[in-house]
Scaffold this active site. Sequence first.
Site, short mmCIF file in Angstrom:
data_model
loop_
_atom_site.label_atom_id
_atom_site.label_comp_id
_atom_site.label_asym_id
_atom_site.label_seq_id
_atom_site.Cartn_x
_atom_site.Cartn_y
_atom_site.Cartn_z
CG ASP A 108 -3.40 7.59 1.84
OD1 ASP A 108 -4.02 7.87 0.80
OD2 ASP A 108 -3.92 7.04 2.82
CD GLU B 5 -4.68 -1.85 4.24
OE1 GLU B 5 -4.41 -2.44 5.31
OE2 GLU B 5 -4.70 -0.61 4.13
C1 9WN Z 1 -6.66 7.52 4.92
C2 9WN Z 1 -9.39 2.95 3.34
C3 9WN Z 1 -8.27 3.89 2.95
C4 9WN Z 1 -8.00 3.86 1.44
C5 9WN Z 1 -6.73 4.60 1.06
C6 9WN Z 1 -5.59 4.05 1.92
C7 9WN Z 1 -5.93 4.19 3.41
C8 9WN Z 1 -6.44 6.01 5.03
C9 9WN Z 1 -5.42 5.70 6.10
O1 9WN Z 1 -7.11 3.49 3.70
O2 9WN Z 1 -6.03 5.57 3.71
O3 9WN Z 1 -7.69 7.82 4.01
O4 9WN Z 1 -5.79 5.77 7.28
O5 9WN Z 1 -4.26 5.41 5.78
O6 9WN Z 1 -4.39 4.68 1.63
O7 9WN Z 1 -6.46 4.42 -0.30
O8 9WN Z 1 -9.07 4.43 0.75
O9 9WN Z 1 -9.15 1.67 2.83
#
Ligand code: 9WN
Length: 452
Positions: free
Chosen positions: A181, A416
């Site tokens: 992201d 994470e």
């Molecule tokens: C938005 C869940 C997700 C991952 C993504 C990571 C993060 C979310 C956030 O968490 O994204 O979708 O709230 O930042 O970037 O890769 O799937 O682990």
Amino acid sequence: MGDNGTVAGPGGDVERLRRLAVATLEANWEHDHTVPSRTLYPHQWSWDSAFIAIGWAHVRPERAWRELESLFRAQWADGRVPHIVFNPRLPVGAYFPGPEFWASERAEGAPAAATSGLVQPPVHALAAWLAYRRAPSNAARAALRRLYPRLVAQQRYLATRRNVGGAGLACVVHPWESGLDNSPAWDAPLAAVPADAAVMRAYHRHDTAHAAPAHRPTDLDYARYVAIVASYREGGYRDEDLPGRHPFLVECPLFNAAAGAAEHALARIAPLVGADPGPHRDRAARITEALVRRLYDPSTGTFQPRDLRTGRLIPARTVLGLAPLILPDLPTPQARTVVAEACSARFGVALRMARPLPSHDRTAADFEPLRYWRGPSWMNVNWWVRCGLLGHGRADLAEGLARSMVGLVATAGCHEYFHPDTGAGLGSPAFGWTAALLLDLLAETREPAPVI
Ligand code: 9WN
């Protein structure tokens, strides 16, 4: 390899790590899926579920299938698989932006469950193939038969409605769709999205309550994320005429590498369910060809995203550029330069490497070792690149990478993400795909097979 034939070295540590990984997955299991993190991400996420299914296949294969099938129950009529499926049992405010923001119930073709309207990299066919290969059974074949038409519909959605550039590549309409992201790759297209950080005063960000704000995207980033979703949502999450009205349109190398890998995986699955693998092979070849033609930059020797609003390649050299290596039909000249990029000082892959790959070029001025996707190491992208190295005859480098990944989690735990220099664990301390992919690495034998 270690003495017992695994990447983790002598047996005691392998057992300890396996127990840690299983305990992490068990603790995150929620009736029919696994949450990425109980605190930061308490719902079901799309590409997380794919990686997590790969891990479950090693210990409780029935959960791998439940994980994938629960996600695909929320598939939209047009074939899109939503990036978040909300758990209705959680209180309002458990995650921002929550179901009330997405308002999927107002969109045509949305499922009964509340979901987001975006997608994530389509890793699911590969996960289904690997879960089956790991634990073949009648139940697994039955699950494949149920999933196959849904996986095909997912691919069809991406190949048709998301073929915004018309060149045969899927376009992502939000940085969240890339999975990476906050990558510096999105800075330039994001900067063109009109937004004011002050709009965030109207919302309550949930992420900064559970993770250090200095590691997370800024309020201005979030204002832009929210503005892009609002634009897509107001258009009913439809994909017609996106170029005329949507503020963020990018062809991403990792996303499209996942789509190509999915066709290769479907070509493996097809004979198991009585379908013809030929069309999948053809589509895989077309995606690889389009990736090379559209996103490979011969001057850098790596892949770069293309911003469809400017028509230009985005110059940041992030780990996204290494992702097409997972394609078995990536031509040798491109595979060679991508391996060279992986082994450069930017990413540091080597037979013996102290730390896994960072998410961004270590030598770049905007490399940030602590901030989300702008430097830290993630297990899923490392796993992905390792698969690519294995598929292109570099089992030696794949082993170096795997050792550094296992070493990292052995020291820091199932975090994470990780500091790319010190290896300190960051973000959520009990993260689903870290545990799942650790299980996958620990199960490797002396001669790991290519994934597809
Ligand atoms: C938005 C869940 C997700 C991952 C993504 C990571 C993060 C979310 C956030 O968490 O994204 O979708 O709230 O930042 O970037 O890769 O799937 O682990």
